[in-house]
Design a protein around this motif. Structure first.
Motif, PDB file in Angstrom:
ATOM      1  N   TYR A  56       0.785  -1.228   0.000  1.00 20.03           N
ATOM      2  CA  TYR A  56       0.000   0.000   0.000  1.00 20.03           C
ATOM      3  C   TYR A  56       0.825   1.290   0.000  1.00 20.03           C
ATOM      4  N   GLY A  57       2.095   1.224   0.328  1.00 17.51           N
ATOM      5  CA  GLY A  57       2.892   2.437   0.480  1.00 17.51           C
ATOM      6  C   GLY A  57       3.292   3.054  -0.846  1.00 17.51           C
ATOM      7  N   ASN A  58       3.407   4.387  -0.819  1.00 15.34           N
ATOM      8  CA  ASN A  58       3.797   5.126  -2.013  1.00 15.34           C
ATOM      9  C   ASN A  58       4.919   6.115  -1.706  1.00 15.34           C
ATOM     10  N   LYS A  59       5.458   6.027  -0.507  1.00 17.79           N
ATOM     11  CA  LYS A  59       6.566   6.881  -0.085  1.00 17.79           C
ATOM     12  C   LYS A  59       7.628   5.991   0.558  1.00 17.79           C
ATOM     13  N   PRO A  60       8.897   6.390   0.545  1.00 22.31           N
ATOM     14  CA  PRO A  60       9.960   5.526   1.091  1.00 22.31           C
ATOM     15  C   PRO A  60      10.124   5.651   2.606  1.00 22.31           C
ATOM     16  N   TYR A  61       9.000   5.770   3.302  1.00 23.59           N
ATOM     17  CA  TYR A  61       9.050   5.932   4.758  1.00 23.59           C
ATOM     18  C   TYR A  61       8.019   5.031   5.425  1.00 23.59           C
ATOM     19  N   ILE A  62       8.388   4.500   6.578  1.00 21.56           N
ATOM     20  CA  ILE A  62       7.449   3.798   7.452  1.00 21.56           C
ATOM     21  C   ILE A  62       7.523   4.447   8.824  1.00 21.56           C
ATOM     22  N   ALA A  63       6.358   4.784   9.382  1.00 23.97           N
ATOM     23  CA  ALA A  63       6.283   5.266  10.762  1.00 23.97           C
ATOM     24  C   ALA A  63       5.799   4.123  11.642  1.00 23.97           C
ATOM     25  N   MET A  64       6.400   3.992  12.813  1.00 23.16           N
ATOM     26  CA  MET A  64       6.039   2.962  13.784  1.00 23.16           C
ATOM     27  C   MET A  64       5.580   3.662  15.063  1.00 23.16           C
ATOM     28  N   ILE A  65       4.502   3.160  15.666  1.00 26.14           N
ATOM     29  CA  ILE A  65       4.027   3.689  16.952  1.00 26.14           C
ATOM     30  C   ILE A  65       3.837   2.521  17.905  1.00 26.14           C
ATOM     31  N   ASP A  66       4.546   2.526  19.011  1.00 23.10           N
ATOM     32  CA  ASP A  66       4.434   1.465  20.012  1.00 23.10           C
ATOM     33  C   ASP A  66       3.596   1.958  21.186  1.00 23.10           C
ATOM     34  N   TYR A  67       2.297   1.654  21.167  1.00 15.03           N
ATOM     35  CA  TYR A  67       1.408   2.074  22.242  1.00 15.03           C
ATOM     36  C   TYR A  67       1.527   1.189  23.468  1.00 15.03           C
ATOM     37  N   GLY A  68       2.428   0.227  23.439  1.00 10.97           N
ATOM     38  CA  GLY A  68       2.727  -0.532  24.641  1.00 10.97           C
ATOM     39  C   GLY A  68       3.628   0.230  25.596  1.00 10.97           C
ATOM     40  N   LEU A  69       4.256   1.283  25.082  1.00 13.77           N
ATOM     41  CA  LEU A  69       5.116   2.140  25.908  1.00 13.77           C
ATOM     42  C   LEU A  69       4.288   3.266  26.510  1.00 13.77           C
ATOM     43  N   PRO A  70       4.715   3.814  27.641  1.00 15.21           N
ATOM     44  CA  PRO A  70       3.996   4.936  28.247  1.00 15.21           C
ATOM     45  C   PRO A  70       4.194   6.212  27.426  1.00 15.21           C
ATOM     46  N   SER A  71       3.280   7.155  27.576  1.00 16.80           N
ATOM     47  CA  SER A  71       3.346   8.368  26.759  1.00 16.80           C
ATOM     48  C   SER A  71       4.473   9.311  27.166  1.00 16.80           C
ATOM     49  N   ASN A  72       5.122   9.049  28.312  1.00 18.38           N
ATOM     50  CA  ASN A  72       6.258   9.897  28.696  1.00 18.38           C
ATOM     51  C   ASN A  72       7.569   9.387  28.096  1.00 18.38           C
ATOM     52  N   THR A  73       7.470   8.458  27.160  1.00 20.71           N
ATOM     53  CA  THR A  73       8.618   7.882  26.460  1.00 20.71           C
ATOM     54  C   THR A  73       8.452   8.121  24.960  1.00 20.71           C
ATOM     55  N   PRO A  74       9.508   8.474  24.237  1.00 22.97           N
ATOM     56  CA  PRO A  74       9.380   8.572  22.770  1.00 22.97           C
ATOM     57  C   PRO A  74       8.981   7.209  22.198  1.00 22.97           C
ATOM     58  N   ARG A  75       7.901   7.164  21.445  1.00 24.02           N
ATOM     59  CA  ARG A  75       7.372   5.886  20.945  1.00 24.02           C
ATOM     60  C   ARG A  75       6.842   6.008  19.519  1.00 24.02           C
ATOM     61  N   PHE A  76       7.322   7.023  18.814  1.00 23.46           N
ATOM     62  CA  PHE A  76       6.971   7.251  17.411  1.00 23.46           C
ATOM     63  C   PHE A  76       8.265   7.365  16.617  1.00 23.46           C
ATOM     64  N   TRP A  77       8.429   6.496  15.621  1.00 22.81           N
ATOM     65  CA  TRP A  77       9.650   6.477  14.820  1.00 22.81           C
ATOM     66  C   TRP A  77       9.311   6.602  13.347  1.00 22.81           C
ATOM     67  N   ILE A  78      10.232   7.173  12.560  1.00 22.82           N
ATOM     68  CA  ILE A  78      10.139   7.116  11.099  1.00 22.82           C
ATOM     69  C   ILE A  78      11.428   6.518  10.572  1.00 22.82           C
TER      70      ILE A  78
END
Length: 201
Positions: A56-78
């Motif tokens: 489905y992707g059309n751009k050379p990027y994938i973002a990952m979100i780990d909602y198993g981590l608490p919100s006071n921790t960086p948990r969004f990656w590209i």
């Protein structure tokens, strides 16, 4: 003879499909290793996102979100798939009815104000209540209502890390993956019109 030819053709197709899948998995592994992602998330998780990107992707990027981590921790990656490197790591808020420090409840229901899991495809940019924002389309049964729910990537002051000093966690959205104001434009620029976002826990 006709039956035998069909069997041979079917076996050749299966072999080709397995070979193509193995190639994708090898590509995912190469990116995972070269981008040094082992300390961020598992290969299995990244491979799931990578396979979705291939479809489905059309751009050379994938973002990952780990909602198993608490919100006071960086948990969004590209991850940049071409350069095979991690290009962004930041904070992200979850829905107000999903939990406080941790997201524990997830929903695809309209007006639930909960976060949805699954794979999203980034679509068009628009300007709304939170400024420049990015519409998302859900690709899985657990997030198929993303557009109807107006689940979008946007910036918010409550997602800035300085909020953690006061609350011990980020503020909460109505289900959107909201980002710090100083990173949202870079994220939108990379993902708009075809980037893949994989949210899991």
């Amino acid at each position: 003879m006709f039956f035998i030819r069909n069997v041979i053709a079917s076996l050749a197709f299966i072999s080709m499909s397995v070979s193509a899948m193995n190639k994708l998995e090898q590509d995912a592994w190469d990116i995972y290793v070269q981008a040094k992602l082992r300390s961020e998330f598992t290969y299995t998780t990244f491979a799931k996102a990578f396979l979705k990107h291939n479809s489905y992707g059309n751009k050379p990027y994938i973002a990952m979100i780990d909602y198993g981590l608490p919100s006071n921790t960086p948990r969004f990656w590209i991850v940049d798939l071409l350069k095979k490197k991690l290009v962004l790591k930041t904070f992200v808020s979850h829905g107000i009815h999903s939990g406080n420090l941790y997201a524990k409840n997830f929903s695809n229901d309209i007006n639930s104000k909960q976060t949805s899991l699954g794979t999203f495809r980034a679509a068009e940019v628009y300007r709304g209540r939170f400024g420049r924002s990015l519409r998302l389309d859900g690709l899985d049964p657990e997030n198929s209502n993303a557009r109807r729910r107006a689940i979008v990537i946007h910036g918010a002051s409550y997602s800035n890390p300085n909020v953690i000093k006061e609350l011990g966690m980020l503020g909460q959205s109505w289900g959107c993956p909201s980002l710090p104001l100083n990173t949202v434009n870079a994220v939108i620029q990379k993902l708009q019109n075809g980037g893949i976002i994989y949210a899991y826990r």
